[in-house]
Design an enzyme around this catalytic site. Structure first.
Site, mmCIF file in Angstrom:
data_model
loop_
_atom_site.group_PDB
_atom_site.id
_atom_site.type_symbol
_atom_site.label_atom_id
_atom_site.label_comp_id
_atom_site.label_asym_id
_atom_site.label_seq_id
_atom_site.Cartn_x
_atom_site.Cartn_y
_atom_site.Cartn_z
ATOM 1 N N VAL A 152 11.549 -10.885 29.163
ATOM 2 C CA VAL A 152 12.812 -10.872 29.912
ATOM 3 C C VAL A 152 13.825 -10.112 29.071
ATOM 4 C CG1 VAL A 152 12.441 -12.975 31.251
ATOM 5 C CG2 VAL A 152 13.442 -13.131 28.969
ATOM 6 N N SER A 153 14.834 -9.550 29.733
ATOM 7 C CA SER A 153 15.765 -8.656 29.042
ATOM 8 C C SER A 153 16.805 -9.381 28.215
ATOM 9 C CB SER A 153 16.473 -7.747 30.062
ATOM 10 O OG SER A 153 15.536 -6.943 30.733
#
Length: 204
Positions: free
Chosen positions: A8-9
């Protein structure tokens, strides 16, 4: 053996990997063989991805939820999969635009071969545009590359200063905004012009 990777960013907890994790487990990846990063796909320093790739062995298959979880752009993805293939490691994408990619199958290899060809095409286009830009710039009297640290005026000042016994080289370099190496490449300790210095003075 199946090995999973998810990402995930954001690392602030606002994004979760639950959906990716569940998909990887459903695909047959053991919970103990799932690697997770919380970082932008554009970042090179993804420690869990590095550990995942390092831990893969001949015959393993890397499983990702979506293709964009793995690489930051097409060329990066192509390079990763090329390295995997060279070591006998497969790649399987579960969903999204790259869901047809499964390099353990003939059709999956074909799809990825098309991606690789597109990446090579992109590299050639960039190279052609760069070359064309340099040719156009030279036709207008401009040259590419970094600006020269030494100018004709700086070279002449260096020649005049280096021949004097009271000149402090460190102070002169600071005044000119160059390193000692750059200075000595253009002018000798006695103030004599060297080849690089001659090139600078010969420029228009």
């Amino acid at each position: 053996m199946l090995v999973g990777y998810m990402r995930v960013s954001k690392a602030d907890g606002s994004q979760t990997t639950d959906l990716q994790h569940d998909a990887l487990i459903a695909a047959g990846v053991g919970p103990e063989r799932v690697y997770e990063d919380r970082a932008s796909g554009k970042r090179d320093d993804r420690p869990e991805l590095a550990a995942c790739l390092k831990g893969l062995r001949d015959g393993d298959t890397l499983v990702v939820w979506k293709l964009d979880r793995l690489g930051r752009d097409l060329r990066h993805l192509v390079n990763i999969v090329h390295d995997l293939t060279e070591h006998g490691i497969g790649l399987k994408v579960l969903t999204g635009q790259g869901a047809a990619i499964d390099t353990t199958t003939a059709s999956g290899k074909l799809i990825f071969g098309i991606f690789a060809a597109l990446a090579e095409f992109e590299r050639e286009l960039i190279s052609e545009r760069t070359t064309a830009g340099l040719v156009a710039a030279r036709a207008r009297g401009r040259t590419g590359g970094r600006p020269f640290k030494m100018t004709p005026a700086k070279v002449r000042l260096a020649m005049a200063s280096m021949g004097k016994p009271d000149t402090h080289v460190g102070d002169l370099c600071a005044e000119l905004g160059v390193t000692r190496q750059t200075l000595y490449r253009h002018v000798s300790p006695a103030g004599e012009l060297r080849d690089d210095g001659k090139k600078v003075l010969s420029r228009r």
